[in-house]
Write a protein that holds these residues in place. Structure first.
Motif, PDB file in Angstrom:
ATOM      1  N   GLY A  40       0.834  -1.197   0.000  1.00  0.00           N
ATOM      2  CA  GLY A  40       0.000   0.000   0.000  1.00  0.00           C
ATOM      3  C   GLY A  40       0.870   1.250   0.000  1.00  0.00           C
ATOM      4  N   TYR A  41       0.490   2.242  -0.774  1.00  0.00           N
ATOM      5  CA  TYR A  41       1.317   3.429  -0.958  1.00  0.00           C
ATOM      6  C   TYR A  41       0.460   4.678  -0.805  1.00  0.00           C
ATOM      7  CZ  TYR A  41       4.393  -0.181  -2.508  1.00  0.00           C
ATOM      8  OH  TYR A  41       5.139  -1.326  -2.518  1.00  0.00           O
ATOM      9  N   SER A  42       0.572   5.279   0.363  1.00  0.00           N
ATOM     10  CA  SER A  42      -0.219   6.451   0.700  1.00  0.00           C
ATOM     11  C   SER A  42      -0.056   7.553  -0.346  1.00  0.00           C
ATOM     12  CB  SER A  42       0.235   6.945   2.070  1.00  0.00           C
ATOM     13  OG  SER A  42      -0.584   7.991   2.488  1.00  0.00           O
ATOM     14  N   GLY A  43      -1.170   8.083  -0.798  1.00  0.00           N
ATOM     15  CA  GLY A  43      -1.160   9.207  -1.732  1.00  0.00           C
ATOM     16  C   GLY A  43      -1.039   8.823  -3.196  1.00  0.00           C
ATOM     17  N   TYR A  44      -0.690   7.574  -3.473  1.00  0.00           N
ATOM     18  CA  TYR A  44      -0.407   7.182  -4.852  1.00  0.00           C
ATOM     19  C   TYR A  44      -1.678   7.068  -5.691  1.00  0.00           C
ATOM     20  CZ  TYR A  44       4.590   6.074  -4.135  1.00  0.00           C
ATOM     21  OH  TYR A  44       5.928   6.137  -3.894  1.00  0.00           O
ATOM     22  N   ASN A  45      -1.541   7.477  -6.927  1.00  0.00           N
ATOM     23  CA  ASN A  45      -2.576   7.219  -7.925  1.00  0.00           C
ATOM     24  C   ASN A  45      -2.065   6.113  -8.860  1.00  0.00           C
ATOM     25  OD1 ASN A  45      -0.689   8.424  -9.669  1.00  0.00           O
ATOM     26  ND2 ASN A  45      -1.559  10.463  -9.329  1.00  0.00           N
ATOM     27  N   THR A  46      -2.863   5.747  -9.849  1.00  0.00           N
ATOM     28  CA  THR A  46      -2.442   4.648 -10.740  1.00  0.00           C
ATOM     29  C   THR A  46      -1.242   5.050 -11.602  1.00  0.00           C
ATOM     30  OG1 THR A  46      -4.101   5.372 -12.352  1.00  0.00           O
ATOM     31  CG2 THR A  46      -4.707   3.526 -10.889  1.00  0.00           C
ATOM     32  N   ALA A  77      -9.085  10.205  -8.338  1.00  0.00           N
ATOM     33  CA  ALA A  77     -10.345  10.959  -8.357  1.00  0.00           C
ATOM     34  C   ALA A  77     -10.262  12.324  -7.665  1.00  0.00           C
ATOM     35  CB  ALA A  77     -11.458  10.118  -7.714  1.00  0.00           C
ATOM     36  N   SER A  78      -9.068  12.688  -7.177  1.00  0.00           N
ATOM     37  CA  SER A  78      -8.906  14.064  -6.666  1.00  0.00           C
ATOM     38  C   SER A  78      -9.217  15.020  -7.816  1.00  0.00           C
ATOM     39  CB  SER A  78      -7.459  14.303  -6.218  1.00  0.00           C
ATOM     40  OG  SER A  78      -7.091  13.394  -5.219  1.00  0.00           O
ATOM     41  N   LEU A  79      -9.951  16.064  -7.542  1.00  0.00           N
ATOM     42  CA  LEU A  79     -10.385  16.942  -8.636  1.00  0.00           C
ATOM     43  C   LEU A  79      -9.224  17.757  -9.199  1.00  0.00           C
ATOM     44  CD1 LEU A  79     -13.835  18.112  -7.245  1.00  0.00           C
ATOM     45  CD2 LEU A  79     -13.321  16.217  -8.796  1.00  0.00           C
ATOM     46  N   ALA A  80      -9.273  17.968 -10.509  1.00  0.00           N
ATOM     47  CA  ALA A  80      -8.167  18.625 -11.224  1.00  0.00           C
ATOM     48  C   ALA A  80      -8.026  20.097 -10.863  1.00  0.00           C
ATOM     49  CB  ALA A  80      -8.363  18.471 -12.729  1.00  0.00           C
ATOM     50  N   ASP A  81      -9.098  20.692 -10.303  1.00  0.00           N
ATOM     51  CA  ASP A  81      -9.034  22.136 -10.025  1.00  0.00           C
ATOM     52  C   ASP A  81      -9.193  22.428  -8.531  1.00  0.00           C
ATOM     53  OD1 ASP A  81     -11.615  21.320  -9.725  1.00  0.00           O
ATOM     54  OD2 ASP A  81     -12.498  22.879 -11.014  1.00  0.00           O
ATOM     55  N   ARG A  82      -8.875  21.425  -7.709  1.00  0.00           N
ATOM     56  CA  ARG A  82      -8.978  21.664  -6.265  1.00  0.00           C
ATOM     57  C   ARG A  82      -7.621  21.404  -5.596  1.00  0.00           C
ATOM     58  NH1 ARG A  82     -15.016  20.556  -4.877  1.00  0.00           N
ATOM     59  NH2 ARG A  82     -15.951  21.841  -6.511  1.00  0.00           N
ATOM     60  N   SER A  83      -7.642  21.361  -4.248  1.00  0.00           N
ATOM     61  CA  SER A  83      -6.373  21.441  -3.501  1.00  0.00           C
ATOM     62  C   SER A  83      -5.455  20.224  -3.640  1.00  0.00           C
ATOM     63  CB  SER A  83      -6.672  21.712  -2.026  1.00  0.00           C
ATOM     64  OG  SER A  83      -7.520  20.705  -1.513  1.00  0.00           O
ATOM     65  N   SER A  84      -5.984  19.075  -4.074  1.00  0.00           N
ATOM     66  CA  SER A  84      -5.111  17.906  -4.268  1.00  0.00           C
ATOM     67  C   SER A  84      -4.941  17.586  -5.748  1.00  0.00           C
ATOM     68  CB  SER A  84      -5.662  16.686  -3.519  1.00  0.00           C
ATOM     69  OG  SER A  84      -5.572  16.861  -2.132  1.00  0.00           O
ATOM     70  N   SER A  85      -4.972  18.631  -6.559  1.00  0.00           N
ATOM     71  CA  SER A  85      -4.980  18.419  -8.016  1.00  0.00           C
ATOM     72  C   SER A  85      -3.773  17.634  -8.528  1.00  0.00           C
ATOM     73  CB  SER A  85      -5.054  19.772  -8.730  1.00  0.00           C
ATOM     74  OG  SER A  85      -3.913  20.531  -8.402  1.00  0.00           O
ATOM     75  N   PHE A  86      -2.643  17.729  -7.840  1.00  0.00           N
ATOM     76  CA  PHE A  86      -1.455  17.025  -8.352  1.00  0.00           C
ATOM     77  C   PHE A  86      -1.601  15.509  -8.292  1.00  0.00           C
ATOM     78  CE2 PHE A  86       1.151  15.554  -4.651  1.00  0.00           C
ATOM     79  CZ  PHE A  86       0.385  16.062  -3.632  1.00  0.00           C
ATOM     80  N   GLN A  87      -2.609  15.019  -7.559  1.00  0.00           N
ATOM     81  CA  GLN A  87      -2.857  13.571  -7.528  1.00  0.00           C
ATOM     82  C   GLN A  87      -3.864  13.135  -8.606  1.00  0.00           C
ATOM     83  OE1 GLN A  87      -3.590  14.061  -3.111  1.00  0.00           O
ATOM     84  NE2 GLN A  87      -2.919  11.929  -3.101  1.00  0.00           N
TER      85      GLN A  87
END
Lengths: 236, 236
Positions: A40-46, A77-87
């Motif tokens: 498991g890798y915290s913060g990771y996307n695909t 699924a972090s939104l592209a225009d919100r605070s976690s956009s880099f994920q």
């Protein structure tokens, strides 16, 4: 040799050996039958996970796994225009990445292992606003439930295309009243109850695929099968 | 490749992935640094364990383990003339068996892995009388605390002879008031608090041997080290 069940995902997987965690529950359930291997890798996307997939499965020999669980999408699924956009990862790429991970597992880990996809969980937006990561002064959650649902749909369609079992935890959790606080501790991660439902649904999904405590052999003689009058005959 | 910590013991080890279990705690503590591999066998004494040692470690490659924990003695210490007599192993043989297990690990698993011995826990005789295994109409416990203590001493002497770290959980637990019910659920097995003290003492013992979250590398970039402005540079 004891077979492995590999759990590959993000923070919801990384935290799964915590108290009441779904990985602990699974390891205990399959006690003496399976080794649960947590990746498991915290913060990771695909996108990031795919880049590292060789290292993730390093040391796991071909054919050792009876099942690989792939549980990504919550960060994509972090939104592209919100605070976690880099994920954020757009849905078409999320699907492509999932397919590439599946191909990797089939080719390099096992052609026969059961691969189970799990969709991202639902999002409790109130929980996300109250528990932001770092600074989020916008008052808007960095994830929404409807967007997580779109990724869940995408995950299901990848599973269907590849003829794989899928656990739609996004839908399953929302069947219950008060799912927002019952299953999610901060709008995204799992409570004890949230871990329990993932564990129970996964056990059921594995059972449908022929992987259960009934079908898997125990490694050594069970205590109840040892003859008190001649114990050593069990160990010849 | 992620290193392994192998836990080899009896039911106290087999049950260690249960809720609050010391194996779950250890797996979570060493998250993304170590794979905890559980090899617990309910009811087993060192005689039976030694007979099966090849199968126990089957599939574990030479050098994969950074530590092996050996936690036997609670069943060996069953009294020879009481209701669990078939599990009894005399102290001289217990010591010989422990030494043979240590030699096996050094030769076949790793010559450099830290081998930690754990003594049997203390016995709450009242708890044993109230929670007998099967029929025990004698009113006498099948284990006593003083006998478990003799096995703990024997375990410590084997550790000393072999220059190995030892966790004397028999003594450690008895430093606390009400240890009988605080740490033991049925006079022998661990409560949540009992699991916690085994976990904490083991982490401390491993740290003394240079195995800690500070010294072990993390497998892939940590989320906090990923640059939000250019995440992919962490994954080249």
């Amino acid at each position: 040799m004891r077979p492995k069940v590999i759990l590959f995902g993000d923070s919801i997987t990384e935290m799964a050996f915590k108290n009441e965690g779904w990985s602990s529950c699974l390891a205990n359930h399959f006690c003496r039958k399976v080794d649960v291997v947590l990746r498991g890798y915290s913060g990771y996307n695909t996108r990031w996970a795919l880049k590292m997939v060789d290292k993730v499965f390093d040391g796991i020999k071909l054919g050792e796994a009876v099942a690989v669980v792939v549980f990504f999408g919550a960060n994509d699924a972090s939104l592209a225009d919100r605070s976690s956009s880099f994920q954020h990862v757009p849905i078409p790429e999320y699907k492509t990445n999932l397919k590439a991970i599946i191909s990797y597992i089939k080719e390099k880990i096992s052609s026969t292992a059961v691969i189970v996809l799990i969709t991202p969980p639902p999002i409790d937006e109130d929980g996300r606003i109250k528990n932001p990561y770092g600074e989020n002064t916008t008052g808007l959650p960095e994830r929404t439930n409807s967007d997580a649902g779109a990724y869940a749909e995408a995950c299901k369609s990848v599973a269907m295309e590849n003829n794989l079992p899928v656990l739609d935890i996004w839908s399953k959790m929302q069947e219950f009243p008060h799912w927002e606080k019952t299953f999610l501790s901060d709008g995204l991660h799992l409570t004890g109850e949230g871990n329990k439902i993932v564990f129970e649904e996964l056990v059921s999904k594995l059972m449908e695929q022929g992987i259960s405590i009934e079908t898997l052999p125990i490694d050594l003689p069970h205590f109840s099968d040892i003859d008190p009058l001649d114990p050593l005959k069990s160990f010849i």
